[in-house]
Write a protein that holds these residues in place. Structure first.
Motif, short mmCIF file in Angstrom:
data_model
loop_
_atom_site.label_atom_id
_atom_site.label_comp_id
_atom_site.label_asym_id
_atom_site.label_seq_id
_atom_site.Cartn_x
_atom_site.Cartn_y
_atom_site.Cartn_z
N LEU A 251 -41.90 -47.48 -5.67
CA LEU A 251 -41.70 -46.12 -6.18
C LEU A 251 -40.35 -45.56 -5.73
CD1 LEU A 251 -42.82 -43.59 -7.59
CD2 LEU A 251 -43.93 -42.97 -5.43
N LEU A 252 -40.01 -45.73 -4.47
CA LEU A 252 -38.75 -45.21 -3.96
C LEU A 252 -37.56 -45.94 -4.59
CD1 LEU A 252 -37.29 -43.32 -1.99
CD2 LEU A 252 -37.50 -45.08 -0.24
N ALA A 253 -37.67 -47.26 -4.75
CA ALA A 253 -36.58 -48.02 -5.36
C ALA A 253 -36.32 -47.57 -6.79
CB ALA A 253 -36.91 -49.52 -5.33
N LEU A 254 -37.37 -47.35 -7.55
CA LEU A 254 -37.21 -46.88 -8.93
C LEU A 254 -36.59 -45.48 -8.96
CD1 LEU A 254 -40.57 -48.08 -10.54
CD2 LEU A 254 -38.28 -49.01 -10.93
N ALA A 255 -37.05 -44.61 -8.07
CA ALA A 255 -36.53 -43.24 -8.04
C ALA A 255 -35.05 -43.22 -7.65
CB ALA A 255 -37.34 -42.40 -7.06
N MET A 256 -34.70 -43.97 -6.61
CA MET A 256 -33.31 -43.99 -6.16
C MET A 256 -32.42 -44.67 -7.20
SD MET A 256 -33.51 -44.60 -2.04
CE MET A 256 -32.13 -43.56 -1.69
N GLY A 257 -32.90 -45.75 -7.79
CA GLY A 257 -32.12 -46.43 -8.83
C GLY A 257 -31.86 -45.52 -10.01
N ALA A 258 -32.88 -44.76 -10.42
CA ALA A 258 -32.72 -43.85 -11.55
C ALA A 258 -31.73 -42.73 -11.23
CB ALA A 258 -34.08 -43.27 -11.95
N THR A 259 -31.82 -42.16 -10.03
CA THR A 259 -30.90 -41.08 -9.68
C THR A 259 -29.46 -41.58 -9.60
OG1 THR A 259 -31.39 -41.44 -7.33
CG2 THR A 259 -32.62 -39.70 -8.45
N ILE A 260 -29.27 -42.78 -9.06
CA ILE A 260 -27.91 -43.34 -8.99
C ILE A 260 -27.36 -43.59 -10.40
CG2 ILE A 260 -26.59 -45.38 -8.32
CD1 ILE A 260 -28.46 -45.62 -5.87
N ARG A 265 -23.83 -42.00 -14.98
CA ARG A 265 -23.66 -41.91 -16.43
C ARG A 265 -23.24 -40.49 -16.85
NH1 ARG A 265 -26.05 -45.97 -19.57
NH2 ARG A 265 -25.59 -47.96 -18.51
N LEU A 266 -23.68 -39.49 -16.13
CA LEU A 266 -23.35 -38.10 -16.47
C LEU A 266 -21.99 -37.68 -15.91
CD1 LEU A 266 -26.80 -36.32 -16.06
CD2 LEU A 266 -25.65 -37.03 -18.17
N GLY A 267 -21.31 -38.57 -15.23
CA GLY A 267 -19.94 -38.31 -14.80
C GLY A 267 -19.79 -37.44 -13.57
N PHE A 268 -20.78 -37.39 -12.71
CA PHE A 268 -20.65 -36.61 -11.48
C PHE A 268 -19.68 -37.31 -10.52
CE2 PHE A 268 -24.71 -34.94 -12.98
CZ PHE A 268 -24.58 -33.59 -12.70
#
Length: 331
Positions: A251-260, A265-268
């Motif tokens: 769960l944590l790996a998926l959440a962290m991977g998605a946030t990264i 992709r949004l250019g932050f």
């Protein structure tokens, strides 16, 4: 590149359980061998209720209105953090249901769904963002906004999510009313009182964290005392706990991977990405345990908070490694 001995020792200290985690384990052991029962359990319940009210009063008093207002100047970052916390996590909890019910008991899966509805951590999100040299100001605002909105949104999400878990476990109207009385009203009172006690609270933040920790320890001891009498350790075998740790890692790996991925992709900027990762992928035990005390029956509370306790320790360990990695890349 080799890691120097001081760096290895610093990382090792971050990977080992801290004092509070050790205290939680001792509370579980104490509840196992010396559970509260009868009159002592009733007294403990009243003391815990007062402690939780004081905890959320101080949460309200500590939350600076200026920090919340400043958050609007970086609204894209804060909206993404809120979406990760209150949209992505619940969706992951539902999508991972087949895996969860393969590895875990239905009660533990309900605990996972409750975990997914919680706000982000406050202190550790900011601390890890600072260690990784990210946007600390944005982390302060994002974590504060998450905790503030979670007061209102978490009980609604819990009710919606648990309808997908098991019949009869969703939060009732009485639970929502109790939540408002025991948590929301003290929080609002703390915000109102900040104009008078705010400077004193800001000066004593380190000392006041013991109110947070004491409240959580009381809830954990009371919940496990009740659960032990109902066969808690027959349900939580070593194999089940190992499966829970494995599921928490997924769960944590998926959440962290998605946030990264999404923040890139949004250019932050790099600093903003760091704040988004550490604020958007974590869950608060300081808010979660008292919320569970109000929203769930005492008989099921012991099992339901176990996923949060396991996930909390894993997220601290993983974030310690990631923060070190970010900091070294900047060096």
């Amino acid at each position: 590149m080799t890691v120097s001995s001081p760096s290895r020792f610093a990382l090792l200290r971050r990977l080992t359980p801290d004092f509070f985690t050790s205290a939680l384990m001792l509370a579980m052991v104490a509840a196992t061998f010396w559970p509260a029962a009868g009159a002592s359990a009733r007294v403990l319940g009243h003391v815990t209720t007062v402690a939780i009210g004081a905890l959320f009063f101080l949460h309200g008093a500590k939350l600076s209105g200026a920090a919340v207002k400043a958050g609007f100047t970086h609204w894209r970052l804060h909206l993404l953090v809120l979406a990760c916390t209150f949209v992505m996590f619940p969706l992951l909890g539902l999508l991972l249901k087949p895996l969860a019910l393969t590895l875990l008991t239905p009660e533990l899966y309900l605990g996972i769904l409750f975990l997914c509805a919680l706000p982000s951590t406050l202190q550790s999100s900011i601390a890890f963002t600072a260690l990784a040299r990210g946007n600390v100001a944005a982390a302060v605002c994002a974590a504060s906004a998450s905790n503030f909105i979670g007061i209102f949104l978490t009980p609604v999400l819990v009710g919606a999510l648990l309808m997908h878990g098991a019949a009869g476990q969703a939060s009732s109207l009485d639970a929502i009313i109790s939540f408002a009385q025991l948590l929301l009203l003290p929080f609002v009172a703390g915000q109102f009182a900040r104009r008078w006690i705010g400077p004193w609270v800001d000066r004593h933040k380190n000392a006041l964290r013991y109110v947070d920790q004491s409240s959580i320890l009381l809830v954990v001891y009371g919940a496990f005392s009740e659960a032990v009498g109902q066969g808690l350790w027959q349900k939580l075998t070593p194999g089940t706990l190992l499966n829970l740790a494995l599921f928490s890692c997924v769960l944590l790996a998926l959440a962290m991977g998605a946030t990264i991925l999404v923040s890139r992709r949004l250019g932050f900027s790099r600093e903003d990405q760091i704040a988004i990762v550490f604020c958007g992928s974590k869950k608060s035990m300081a808010s979660g345990v008292p919320m569970a005390k109000v929203l769930f029956a005492t008989s099921s509370l012991g099992v339901l908070i176990v996923p949060l306790m396991v996930f909390h320790q894993i997220q601290l360990m993983v974030c310690a490694v990631l923060a070190q990695h970010y900091g070294k890349r900047l060096d």
